[in-house]
Structure formats: C-alpha cells, structure tokens
Design an enzyme around this catalytic site. Structure first.
Site, mmCIF file in Angstrom:
data_model
loop_
_atom_site.group_PDB
_atom_site.id
_atom_site.type_symbol
_atom_site.label_atom_id
_atom_site.label_comp_id
_atom_site.label_asym_id
_atom_site.label_seq_id
_atom_site.Cartn_x
_atom_site.Cartn_y
_atom_site.Cartn_z
ATOM 1 N N GLU B 44 0.839 -1.208 0.000
ATOM 2 C CA GLU B 44 0.000 0.000 0.000
ATOM 3 C C GLU B 44 0.874 1.259 0.000
ATOM 4 O O GLU B 44 1.829 1.355 0.779
ATOM 5 C CB GLU B 44 -0.872 -0.038 1.260
ATOM 6 N N LYS B 117 -10.156 2.142 -1.644
ATOM 7 C CA LYS B 117 -10.260 1.561 -0.294
ATOM 8 C C LYS B 117 -11.584 1.946 0.348
ATOM 9 O O LYS B 117 -11.907 3.128 0.476
ATOM 10 C CB LYS B 117 -9.085 2.050 0.539
ATOM 11 N N CYS B 154 -5.522 -3.010 3.038
ATOM 12 C CA CYS B 154 -5.182 -2.866 4.456
ATOM 13 C C CYS B 154 -6.404 -2.990 5.393
ATOM 14 O O CYS B 154 -6.874 -4.090 5.587
ATOM 15 C CB CYS B 154 -4.414 -1.571 4.662
#
Lengths: 296, 296
Positions: B44, B117, B154
């Site tokens: 990331e 995300k 994540c």
C-alpha cells in the site's frame, strides 16, 4: 454481564448408550461447577453417536420435544449445580419437523433460550439436511444471568455472517458446540489443513468481532452404520480471546474438561483499539443478502 | 482464468525519496517478471513513507490523478515486463477529494481497473480519515488477462464482509496491499497478538470463501513527523491457499520478493468439498446491513 466468566468445555467421546452419555454429561456439569465454572458447554448432540452418517428413518425416534425428558434432567442438573449449561439436542418440533437445537439452561434451571442451527451441512458422512430443517429463530443471542451468549452450532462456524450477526446483536461471547472430524481416507496433509482451517476460521470470528470464542468438539472414531467410512472426530476444542489469541486448546484424543477464565472487559477494550464496528460499510453490504453476484 | 498463477508480493521498506521508491518498484516488477511471475503486488502507498502518521495539509501535495504521472510509469513497466501489477496510490480525484486507491495494470500496460479503499481507519498514527474519502466503487473485483482480482486494501482485511462480497462477485483470489505495523510502546505479547490476529483473519477469508489470499506489507521503522511514536511496519507478507493453508510467509525485517504458485483450480475443488456458498442463509442476513442490532 459479569466481567469474567469461568467457562468449561466438555470434550468427550459419545458412546452408543444414551443413558450413559446423559449420566456423563450430568457428572461433568457437577464437576465443572465444583471448580466454580459459570458456564458449561457440551458438544453438539452429545447424547449419542453422530447419527447423521447415514439417512435412516429410524433415527427420527431419537428426537424429542424441547422442553422434554432430556431437558428436564439437564435443567435439574443446571439448577443443582448452579451453573449455566449449553446442550445441543435433536429436537422434534412436530411430526416431520426436526431441528438441531442448542438449549441454554440458566443457573436456576430455567430454559433461558434455544438456538436452532441455521446452516445445515450435507456432505458424505454428514447427511444433516435429511434430519434437520434449517433454524427459523434467527441469529439471536440468548440472555442469561451471566451474560448474552451467542450460540452457534458446528457448520455455522464456517460462516462469518453468523458470528457478525451475533456480535451485532450484543453477544458477549461466541459458543460453538460441534461434531466435526476426519475421513481417514484423506491424507495426513489434508486432515491437517482441515483442522487448522477450522481453528483459524473461528479464531478469526473472535478477531473480527472483538469477542471470545469457545469451540467444543467431540472425540473418538465412530464407525458408519452402513457402507460409509466412519468419522474420527478431531477434538481440539479451544477457547480464544477477543484478538483471536488461543487461551487453551485440547488435543485430538482426550476426554477432558477445558476450562478458561474469559475476561469480557478486555473485549470492550479491544473493540476500542480495533474499532471495526465503527467502520463497517453498511451502505455497500447489500450484496451479502444475495446468493451470488452474477454479472447479469 | 489461468489454472495456475505465479504471484510475487514485494515486501519492502519505503524511504523518503519518492523517485527512489518508484525506481525500486519498477526494478522489482522486472525482476519478478524475469522469474516468470504473472502478477506483482506492491505494498500500500509504496511511493513514500506512510504519511498518515499525522494530519498535515501539506501531504495533499503527494496526491496525483489516476491516470497520472505515476500510473504512466507503472503502466509502461507492466507493459515492458509483460506482467500484471497492483499498485496503491494516493489519488487526487478533485480538489478536496482524495482516495487511497489500488490500480491494476494489465500485461499490455492498460489500466484494468481501480479499487478505492472502502474501509478507512483512524487510530493514533493512522489518521486516514483525514486524507481519504471512503471508496465509492464498491467491492468489485477487477478483470485482467490472468483472472478476476479481488483487490482490497489494508484496513479492509479485518472485515469478512469485504472478502465475501469479492468472492460472491467471482474473484479468483484476494489481494491485500497493506501498511500495518506496531506501536513499540505496546508489549511484546500485545504485538504478537496483533500480528497473529492479522494473519489468521486474512487466512480465514481464504477458508470462508475457498480462494487464495495474498497479503503484501511494508517493513521498517518510520519515525513520526511530530510528537507521534512512529510505526515499526511488521512485514510478514504471506500467501495462503483456499483452505487458508500458509504457502509462504516473510519475516518482519527483510526486503524480499515473496513468490508462490497459486493453484486456482484447487479452489474450485475446495468449494465442492466445503460448499459454504451453497448454504448461506441469505434470508436471515439482513441485519448485516445495520450498524448494530439494538433491542429497540
């Protein structure tokens, strides 16, 4: 809710004589209570051999009403011992309508609630769809004098949705009475993968929801009544804390009481450190109620 | 879909010089491709230090359009190397509107798709809600010449809902570019619990969905720019098969290419043995779209 719970899982084999099994369960309830347990969890369908290895109409005679004769005895034991008990029974709800049902007895012997297994497996050796209608009580935790218990049964343990719904409904811990084991024709590597998948999947429910998990499985080889290969139930009952950390884990062979002190206050703290419930994208979760998200 | 994929995760530290980081990424893309990789996953926000350790309006200058200057370079690298690349960038969508966005480059250098995300954390040292608007592209896998990639980033890794939605949309594997690490003021035991929770939670996504998982994290200590305590990124990038079985796992300190051959056909077989998708109780999952199931 008590800040701490002393929880005992009864890992055991289940023999052919139902009275012996019931007596064993009662004895273990008293033994755990004598050691100050707040909660005793018995394995799934602990009154006998795992009868779903074949489809046999005669097995429906094993079912009984809830409340019924077995719950009367377990209720009396919970009351005498002064402990909360989770038992899973073959429930006859009506002629032709049966469930795989967990019953929670409070310390006063009352039935605090029941949970009818929602996800029903059907695989070679595990012909549960023949016997059990999928539960219709939803994913609702059961309130007791010691806390709100998120009872789920065996096959439910593979479904993160079930764990999440129990957590969203305020469960203080997740409890999985289980009857799972190996097909001995599978390789040692495959058996190891299956066992570890079973452990990490349930530990991950603890992580994702910030609550402890109790898994209580049976042990022992049970031969199939027909051409089946039988099942070696793999034990490995365990308890994990709210970060999924293993607190205690049994082996695959021993009858034993697995006892842990679960710190429920720690779960609250973990949820503050890892605030997953804060951030769930409920605006984008509609697809979870679909069977599959086909392109068309 | 190819029956097998050779996948490389680039576990690396990310220094202060962005050009050096970009050059490093390009070099690793070529190195992996030379070893016949089909897919290269970068951690990331691999173009620089993890800038979310504080809230600083100047950091918005790090953002760029997609497509933009960095995607042009990564696109050229993917094309030259002939490999699919997953990069996560700080996307400037409009003035005042920014996302944490994974971009997938196909082997011909085209942008196969992007994933913004969806779950955005905000914890001491991880002030992402300041920088990133939660994604609005949904949980949609990205089709490429080598398969349908379920990219999640994540914090998404803690949410079983995200993994499930990608699987229901037909993802062939799950990919988690990540920047996660320790607060060194936490005890060694707490750090170990956090790391293991991170590993088992993602392995459990593999189990529950019968698909492989790739997790690619950064390493190295990055000091905080202000009064913060800094983060020791914990590495431990790993890949797991469709039963959650660990195929390969890096340590917490080394820059390395983690490469595994993922057998996508095995995932299909595992889903036949463990038919979880068959048995999901979609009639009872409505509560998953609620914030909490309060009694009132």
């Amino acid at each position: 809710m008590k800040p701490h719970l002393l929880v005992t899982a009864v890992q055991q084999s289940c023999g052919a004589d139902r009275q012996t099994n019931l007596d064993f369960s009662i004895a273990k309830i008293h033994e755990a209570a004598a050691a100050k347990a707040d909660l005793v969890v018995l394995p799934e369908l602990h009154l006998g051999p795992y009868f779903c290895q074949n489809e046999d109409v005669e097995h429906f005679t094993l079912a009984q009403a809830i409340p019924g004769p077995s719950t009367a005895i377990l209720s009396a034991a919970a009351k005498t011992a002064g402990v909360v008990v989770v038992s899973t029974l073959f429930e006859e709800r009506a002629p032709g309508l049966y469930h795989n049902t967990a019953v929670v007895f409070d310390k006063d012997g009352s039935i605090a609630g029941k949970y009818r297994k929602m996800h029903i497996p059907d695989d070679p050796g595990f012909y549960e769809k023949y016997y059990f209608t999928p539960g219709d009580l939803g994913f609702k935790p059961i309130d007791t004098s010691i806390g709100r218990l998120g009872i789920l049964v065996c096959w439910d343990q593979w479904f993160p949705e079930a764990a999440r719904l129990m957590a969203l409904a305020g469960a203080d811990l997740l409890i999985y009475p289980t009857a799972i084991g190996w097909d001995l024709q599978d390789s040692a590597e495959e058996r190891q993968r299956q066992l570890e998948a079973w452990v990490i999947c349930q530990r991950a429910h603890a992580v994702a929801n910030g609550i402890p998990v109790v898994a209580c499985n049976r042990i022992g080889f049970e031969a199939a009544p027909d051409a089946g290969r039988g099942i070696l139930f793999w034990g490995n009952s365990f308890m994990a804390g709210p970060q999924g950390e293993l607190l205690e884990r049994a082996n695959e062979t021993d009858n034993r009481l697995l006892t842990c002190r679960l710190d429920l206050a720690r779960g609250k703290r973990v949820r503050q450190i890892w605030p997953f419930l804060r951030d769930r994208r409920i605006d984008e979760y509609g697809g979870l109620c679909k069977r599959f998200l086909d392109a068309d």
